[in-house]
Design an enzyme around this catalytic site. Structure first.
Site, PDB file in Angstrom:
ATOM      1  CE1 TYR A   1       5.980  -1.538   0.371  1.00 56.63           C
ATOM      2  CE2 TYR A   1       4.251  -1.630  -1.286  1.00 56.63           C
ATOM      3  CZ  TYR A   1       5.256  -2.249  -0.562  1.00 56.63           C
ATOM      4  OH  TYR A   1       5.538  -3.579  -0.769  1.00 56.63           O
TER       5      TYR A   1
ATOM      6  NE  ARG B   1       6.684  -7.227   2.797  1.00 53.91           N
ATOM      7  CZ  ARG B   1       6.486  -8.324   3.519  1.00 53.91           C
ATOM      8  NH1 ARG B   1       5.612  -8.295   4.514  1.00 53.91           N
ATOM      9  NH2 ARG B   1       7.137  -9.440   3.257  1.00 53.91           N
TER      10      ARG B   1
ATOM     11  CD1 TRP C   1       9.043 -11.340  -5.640  1.00 53.15           C
ATOM     12  CD2 TRP C   1       7.480 -12.276  -6.919  1.00 53.15           C
ATOM     13  NE1 TRP C   1       8.747 -10.450  -6.631  1.00 53.15           N
ATOM     14  CE2 TRP C   1       7.786 -10.991  -7.432  1.00 53.15           C
ATOM     15  CE3 TRP C   1       6.511 -13.047  -7.561  1.00 53.15           C
ATOM     16  CZ2 TRP C   1       7.163 -10.462  -8.564  1.00 53.15           C
ATOM     17  CZ3 TRP C   1       5.898 -12.523  -8.690  1.00 53.15           C
ATOM     18  CH2 TRP C   1       6.217 -11.257  -9.184  1.00 53.15           C
TER      19      TRP C   1
END
Length: 235
Positions: free
Chosen positions: A34, A40, A134
Site C-alpha cells: 500500500y 485502507r 476529501w
C-alpha cells in the site's frame, strides 16, 4: 532408535515431529502493499498485529505508483493488495475479511460473522461519504459533500453503531462477542480520521460509548504496541 524406546514408539515420535515440522512450514508468507499511509491498509495491519503474525509491510511512495500500477500486479489498478504465498488478493475489505477468518477475528459463529460484516459495511458508508468530501474536485462540491457527511451520514451511522454496541454487555465490551473482532479494528482505523482530521467538527462527541470503545481497543497490548511503533503518517 532411541535407547529404551520400542520401534513402534520411536516411529510414532518421528511421525509427530514430522507433523509439527510440516505445520510450521505450512504457515503462509504474507506481503501487504500500500502507500506509506494508514488509510485502507491499516485494518489489515491491525489484524496482523493482534494475531501476532509476521508479514512484509511494503509501502509505495506516490512517485513510484505509476510504474507499479503499470506492472500488471494489481488486479483493479488499486492498492492495497495482499500476497499470500504469491497469490494476490485485492480490495481492502476482502483482504481484511480473509485475514480475520484466518486469525479467528471474524466472529465465532455465522451469526457473529454476519454482525461483524454488518458493522464493517456500515462503517464503509461513512468512509464513502468522507471520500466524496476529501476527493471533491471543487470547493462547492467539497462543501456539499461535507455538509451531507456531517449532518446525515455520520450521525445516522454512529447512532446505529452505538445502539448495536449497547446491546452487547451494555456497550462496555466490544461490538460482537466477548473479544476483539475485525469490526472493532476497522472502527478504530476509521475513527483515526475523525480524531486526526475532524477535530473541529468533533464528530464523536455525541457518542460516549463509541468513544470509550475506541479507547478500550487502543488499550489492548498488541494494538497499543503497533500504534506506538507504526510509521507516523497524516492519514
Amino acid at each position: 532408535m532411541s535407547q529404551g524406546i520400542s520401534p513402534l514408539a520411536d516411529a510414532l515420535v518421528s511421525c509427530s515431529n514430522a507433523r509439527r515440522d510440516t505445520s510450521r512450514s505450512a504457515m503462509p508468507t504474507y506481503k501487504l502493499t500500500y502507500f506509506d499511509l494508514r488509510g485502507r491498509a491499516e485494518p489489515s495491519r491491525l489484524l496482523f498485529a493482534v494475531a501476532g503474525v509476521e508479514y512484509e509491510d511494503v509501502r509505495i511512495q506516490r512517485e513510484q505508483w505509476p510504474n507499479e500500477k503499470a506492472s500488471g500486479k494489481y488486479p483493479f489498478g488499486q492498492m492495497p493488495v495482499l500476497e499470500v504465498d504469491g497469490q494476490v488478493i485485492a480490495q481492502s475489505i476482502a483482504i481484511a475479511r480473509y485475514l480475520a477468518n484466518e486469525f479467528g477475528l471474524a466472529g465465532k459463529t455465522n451469526l457473529e460473522k454476519a454482525k461483524v460484516d454488518m458493522i464493517v459495511d456500515a462503517i464503509g458508508d461513512v468512509s464513502k461519504g468522507l471520500g466524496e468530501m476529501w476527493f471533491a474536485n471543487d470547493e462547492a462540491k467539497k462543501a456539499e459533500a461535507k455538509e451531507k457527511c456531517l449532518t446525515k451520514t455520520i450521525p445516522t451511522t454512529f447512532t446505529g453503531l452505538e445502539k448495536i454496541l449497547m446491546t452487547n454487555n451494555g456497550g462496555d465490551g466490544f461490538f460482537v462477542g466477548d473479544s476483539l473482532t475485525m469490526a472493532d479494528l476497522i472502527f478504530l482505523a476509521h475513527t483515526d480520521y475523525h480524531v486526526d482530521q475532524l477535530k473541529e467538527e468533533n464528530t464523536m462527541a455525541a457518542f460516549p460509548k463509541l468513544t470509550a470503545l475506541r479507547e478500550r481497543i487502543l488499550a489492548q497490548p498488541s494494538v497499543k504496541q503497533w500504534v506506538e511503533a507504526r510509521p507516523k503518517t497524516k492519514i
